[in-house]
Motif scaffolding. Structure first.
Motif, PDB file in Angstrom:
ATOM      1  N   THR A 125     -10.388   3.481   4.482  1.00 38.06           N
ATOM      2  CA  THR A 125      -9.956   2.453   5.441  1.00 38.06           C
ATOM      3  C   THR A 125     -10.527   1.076   5.105  1.00 38.06           C
ATOM      4  OG1 THR A 125     -11.742   3.182   6.883  1.00 38.06           O
ATOM      5  CG2 THR A 125      -9.534   4.006   7.373  1.00 38.06           C
ATOM      6  N   GLU A 126     -11.443   1.011   4.137  1.00 35.96           N
ATOM      7  CA  GLU A 126     -11.962  -0.266   3.636  1.00 35.96           C
ATOM      8  C   GLU A 126     -11.558  -0.353   2.170  1.00 35.96           C
ATOM      9  OE1 GLU A 126     -14.339   1.866   5.256  1.00 35.96           O
ATOM     10  OE2 GLU A 126     -13.684   0.906   7.097  1.00 35.96           O
ATOM     11  N   LEU A 127     -10.904  -1.467   1.814  1.00 33.32           N
ATOM     12  CA  LEU A 127     -10.318  -1.582   0.483  1.00 33.32           C
ATOM     13  C   LEU A 127     -10.687  -2.915  -0.149  1.00 33.32           C
ATOM     14  CD1 LEU A 127      -6.736  -0.384   1.545  1.00 33.32           C
ATOM     15  CD2 LEU A 127      -8.545   1.019   0.551  1.00 33.32           C
ATOM     16  N   LYS A 128     -10.774  -2.893  -1.480  1.00 37.72           N
ATOM     17  CA  LYS A 128     -10.957  -4.136  -2.231  1.00 37.72           C
ATOM     18  C   LYS A 128      -9.574  -4.604  -2.669  1.00 37.72           C
ATOM     19  CE  LYS A 128     -12.590  -5.502  -6.847  1.00 37.72           C
ATOM     20  NZ  LYS A 128     -13.705  -5.409  -7.806  1.00 37.72           N
ATOM     21  N   LEU A 129      -9.147  -5.796  -2.277  1.00 37.39           N
ATOM     22  CA  LEU A 129      -7.905  -6.335  -2.833  1.00 37.39           C
ATOM     23  C   LEU A 129      -8.267  -6.987  -4.158  1.00 37.39           C
ATOM     24  CD1 LEU A 129      -4.846  -6.976  -2.541  1.00 37.39           C
ATOM     25  CD2 LEU A 129      -5.542  -9.208  -1.611  1.00 37.39           C
ATOM     26  N   PHE A 130      -7.737  -6.449  -5.238  1.00 37.81           N
ATOM     27  CA  PHE A 130      -8.076  -6.941  -6.577  1.00 37.81           C
ATOM     28  C   PHE A 130      -6.838  -6.962  -7.466  1.00 37.81           C
ATOM     29  CE2 PHE A 130      -9.209  -6.231 -11.026  1.00 37.81           C
ATOM     30  CZ  PHE A 130     -10.004  -7.342 -11.237  1.00 37.81           C
ATOM     31  N   PRO A 131      -6.615  -8.008  -8.257  1.00 36.35           N
ATOM     32  CA  PRO A 131      -7.302  -9.300  -8.188  1.00 36.35           C
ATOM     33  C   PRO A 131      -6.713 -10.138  -7.058  1.00 36.35           C
ATOM     34  CG  PRO A 131      -5.758  -9.275 -10.038  1.00 36.35           C
ATOM     35  CD  PRO A 131      -5.629  -7.933  -9.365  1.00 36.35           C
ATOM     36  N   ALA A 132      -7.572 -10.552  -6.131  1.00 36.44           N
ATOM     37  CA  ALA A 132      -7.103 -11.074  -4.846  1.00 36.44           C
ATOM     38  C   ALA A 132      -6.254 -12.335  -4.970  1.00 36.44           C
ATOM     39  CB  ALA A 132      -8.310 -11.339  -3.946  1.00 36.44           C
ATOM     40  N   GLN A 133      -6.777 -13.310  -5.675  1.00 35.74           N
ATOM     41  CA  GLN A 133      -6.041 -14.578  -5.762  1.00 35.74           C
ATOM     42  C   GLN A 133      -4.715 -14.365  -6.490  1.00 35.74           C
ATOM     43  OE1 GLN A 133      -7.251 -17.378  -4.148  1.00 35.74           O
ATOM     44  NE2 GLN A 133      -5.142 -17.989  -4.508  1.00 35.74           N
ATOM     45  N   GLN A 134      -4.791 -13.613  -7.566  1.00 35.10           N
ATOM     46  CA  GLN A 134      -3.608 -13.369  -8.388  1.00 35.10           C
ATOM     47  C   GLN A 134      -2.575 -12.504  -7.650  1.00 35.10           C
ATOM     48  OE1 GLN A 134      -6.818 -13.026  -9.177  1.00 35.10           O
ATOM     49  NE2 GLN A 134      -7.244 -13.926 -11.167  1.00 35.10           N
ATOM     50  N   ALA A 135      -3.037 -11.688  -6.711  1.00 35.29           N
ATOM     51  CA  ALA A 135      -2.132 -10.819  -5.948  1.00 35.29           C
ATOM     52  C   ALA A 135      -1.428 -11.563  -4.816  1.00 35.29           C
ATOM     53  CB  ALA A 135      -2.921  -9.635  -5.374  1.00 35.29           C
ATOM     54  N   GLY A 136      -1.839 -12.808  -4.570  1.00 33.36           N
ATOM     55  CA  GLY A 136      -1.209 -13.563  -3.491  1.00 33.36           C
ATOM     56  C   GLY A 136      -2.191 -14.175  -2.520  1.00 33.36           C
ATOM     57  N   GLY A 137      -3.461 -13.854  -2.690  1.00 33.89           N
ATOM     58  CA  GLY A 137      -4.513 -14.523  -1.927  1.00 33.89           C
ATOM     59  C   GLY A 137      -4.389 -14.344  -0.419  1.00 33.89           C
ATOM     60  N   VAL A 138      -4.642 -15.439   0.294  1.00 29.25           N
ATOM     61  CA  VAL A 138      -4.650 -15.408   1.752  1.00 29.25           C
ATOM     62  C   VAL A 138      -3.293 -14.951   2.304  1.00 29.25           C
ATOM     63  CG1 VAL A 138      -4.687 -16.974   3.754  1.00 29.25           C
ATOM     64  CG2 VAL A 138      -6.514 -17.083   2.043  1.00 29.25           C
ATOM     65  N   GLY A 139      -2.202 -15.418   1.688  1.00 27.98           N
ATOM     66  CA  GLY A 139      -0.867 -15.036   2.163  1.00 27.98           C
ATOM     67  C   GLY A 139      -0.635 -13.538   2.037  1.00 27.98           C
ATOM     68  N   MET A 140      -1.111 -12.960   0.954  1.00 26.18           N
ATOM     69  CA  MET A 140      -0.968 -11.514   0.739  1.00 26.18           C
ATOM     70  C   MET A 140      -1.736 -10.733   1.818  1.00 26.18           C
ATOM     71  SD  MET A 140       0.154  -9.088  -1.266  1.00 26.18           S
ATOM     72  CE  MET A 140      -0.222  -7.518  -2.057  1.00 26.18           C
ATOM     73  N   LEU A 141      -2.954 -11.171   2.125  1.00 27.82           N
ATOM     74  CA  LEU A 141      -3.753 -10.461   3.129  1.00 27.82           C
ATOM     75  C   LEU A 141      -3.132 -10.577   4.515  1.00 27.82           C
ATOM     76  CD1 LEU A 141      -7.085 -11.431   1.531  1.00 27.82           C
ATOM     77  CD2 LEU A 141      -6.552  -9.089   2.199  1.00 27.82           C
ATOM     78  N   LYS A 142      -2.584 -11.757   4.823  1.00 26.23           N
ATOM     79  CA  LYS A 142      -1.899 -11.912   6.111  1.00 26.23           C
ATOM     80  C   LYS A 142      -0.710 -10.960   6.174  1.00 26.23           C
ATOM     81  CE  LYS A 142      -2.961 -16.696   7.326  1.00 26.23           C
ATOM     82  NZ  LYS A 142      -2.540 -18.079   7.203  1.00 26.23           N
ATOM     83  N   ALA A 143       0.025 -10.861   5.084  1.00 30.39           N
ATOM     84  CA  ALA A 143       1.198  -9.984   5.051  1.00 30.39           C
ATOM     85  C   ALA A 143       0.785  -8.511   5.188  1.00 30.39           C
ATOM     86  CB  ALA A 143       1.982 -10.214   3.763  1.00 30.39           C
ATOM     87  N   LEU A 144      -0.302  -8.115   4.514  1.00 31.10           N
ATOM     88  CA  LEU A 144      -0.762  -6.715   4.601  1.00 31.10           C
ATOM     89  C   LEU A 144      -1.240  -6.378   6.010  1.00 31.10           C
ATOM     90  CD1 LEU A 144      -2.734  -6.352   1.227  1.00 31.10           C
ATOM     91  CD2 LEU A 144      -0.558  -5.246   1.807  1.00 31.10           C
ATOM     92  N   GLY A 145      -1.716  -7.394   6.744  1.00 31.81           N
ATOM     93  CA  GLY A 145      -2.185  -7.161   8.109  1.00 31.81           C
ATOM     94  C   GLY A 145      -1.064  -6.714   9.040  1.00 31.81           C
ATOM     95  N   GLY A 146       0.186  -6.982   8.686  1.00 33.25           N
ATOM     96  CA  GLY A 146       1.312  -6.546   9.514  1.00 33.25           C
ATOM     97  C   GLY A 146       1.435  -5.035   9.553  1.00 33.25           C
ATOM     98  N   PRO A 147       1.791  -4.419   8.407  1.00 38.47           N
ATOM     99  CA  PRO A 147       1.947  -2.958   8.414  1.00 38.47           C
ATOM    100  C   PRO A 147       0.645  -2.174   8.444  1.00 38.47           C
ATOM    101  CG  PRO A 147       2.499  -3.873   6.253  1.00 38.47           C
ATOM    102  CD  PRO A 147       2.254  -5.037   7.162  1.00 38.47           C
ATOM    103  N   PHE A 148      -0.471  -2.819   8.087  1.00 42.67           N
ATOM    104  CA  PHE A 148      -1.738  -2.071   7.975  1.00 42.67           C
ATOM    105  C   PHE A 148      -2.849  -2.728   8.808  1.00 42.67           C
ATOM    106  CE2 PHE A 148       0.456  -1.858   3.773  1.00 42.67           C
ATOM    107  CZ  PHE A 148       0.839  -0.529   3.821  1.00 42.67           C
ATOM    108  N   PRO A 149      -2.653  -2.875  10.125  1.00 43.07           N
ATOM    109  CA  PRO A 149      -3.639  -3.620  10.920  1.00 43.07           C
ATOM    110  C   PRO A 149      -4.986  -2.909  11.020  1.00 43.07           C
ATOM    111  CG  PRO A 149      -2.023  -2.574  12.364  1.00 43.07           C
ATOM    112  CD  PRO A 149      -1.544  -2.357  10.955  1.00 43.07           C
ATOM    113  N   GLU A 150      -5.017  -1.603  10.749  1.00 39.19           N
ATOM    114  CA  GLU A 150      -6.264  -0.846  10.926  1.00 39.19           C
ATOM    115  C   GLU A 150      -7.163  -0.903   9.681  1.00 39.19           C
ATOM    116  OE1 GLU A 150      -3.399   0.205  10.016  1.00 39.19           O
ATOM    117  OE2 GLU A 150      -3.389   2.193   9.120  1.00 39.19           O
TER     118      GLU A 150
END
Ligand SMILES: O=C(O)C(=O)C[C@H](O)[C@H](O)COP(=O)(O)O
Length: 209
Positions: A125-150
């Motif tokens: 339930t705790e994950l490392k987003l890697f490589p974070a910036q290259q994967a989309g950075g802040v926008g990617m994390l906001k998007a992942l928060g939709g389907p995976f809020p937990e």
């Protein structure tokens, strides 16, 4: 300690590469002196496991972990060296199996929604987003928060002092990782004072985030 409590121990996990074994203890002390206790030492160099062992034995206050876990055998070797947690850049069925057989808490790397689904199915339930910036950075994390809020993230890769606060402000980000606390030229010059100063700046990010 479990992964979530380790992630909550500070806003920034420094990603460390040690080439000279004798640098390991003073470098770790410089970070801990600056208020950064959770350290990720990567398995990228031949001396990495010995460096972890030295820090585990000699640096009071350090929570030493191992980075670049990519092979099942890395788990045993890391536990023997004294690592308290592990971080992998990705996750495979072989690593899931090795993790289940090991006492080493694992923060596994993900980069896509499919990776996230596979990691969650494996119990993480705790994950490392890697490589974070290259994967989309802040926008990617906001998007992942939709389907995976937990799920909670430690984004790592391409993050620096200037961008870390943007990541730390997100509700699904507990901490960030990065190599900017241990610049190669500072380590080469054994400029531990500069590393302590960078650690102090990083530790302060937790007070404003
Ligand atoms: O070796 C590993 O498994 C890693 O952990 C990779 C690191 O997370 C990135 O290399 C972060 O590096 P920066 O982008 O310089 O902050």
């Amino acid at each position: 300690m479990n992964i979530l409590s380790i992630m909550r121990s500070g806003p920034v996990i420094p990603v460390i590469v040690i080439d000279r074994l004798e640098d390991a203890v003073p470098l770790a002390r410089a970070l801990v002196t600056g208020g950064v206790r959770v350290l990720e030492l990567t398995l990228r160099t031949p001396v990495a496991l010995k460096a972890i062992e030295a820090i585990a034995n000699e640096v009071e206050g350090a929570i030493i972990g191992v980075g670049t876990i990519t092979r099942p055998e890395d788990f045993d070797a890391s536990v023997k060296a004294g690592a308290l947690f592990g971080v992998s850049p990705g996750l495979t069925p072989e690593l899931v199996a090795a993790s289940r057989d090991s006492s080493l808490p694992l923060l596994p790397g993900v980069m896509t929604p499919s990776d996230v689904i596979a990691a969650r199915a494996a119990g993480f339930t705790e994950l490392k987003l890697f490589p974070a910036q290259q994967a989309g950075g802040v926008g990617m994390l906001k998007a992942l928060g939709g389907p995976f809020p937990e799920l909670s993230f430690c984004p790592t890769g391409g993050i620096g002092a200037a961008t870390a606060p943007d990541f730390l402000a997100l509700p699904n980000v507990v901490c960030v990782g990065g190599s900017w606390l241990t610049p190669g030229d500072a380590v080469a010059a054994r400029d531990w004072g500069r590393i302590t100063a960078l650690a102090q700046d990083a530790a302060r990010l937790g007070q404003t985030a």
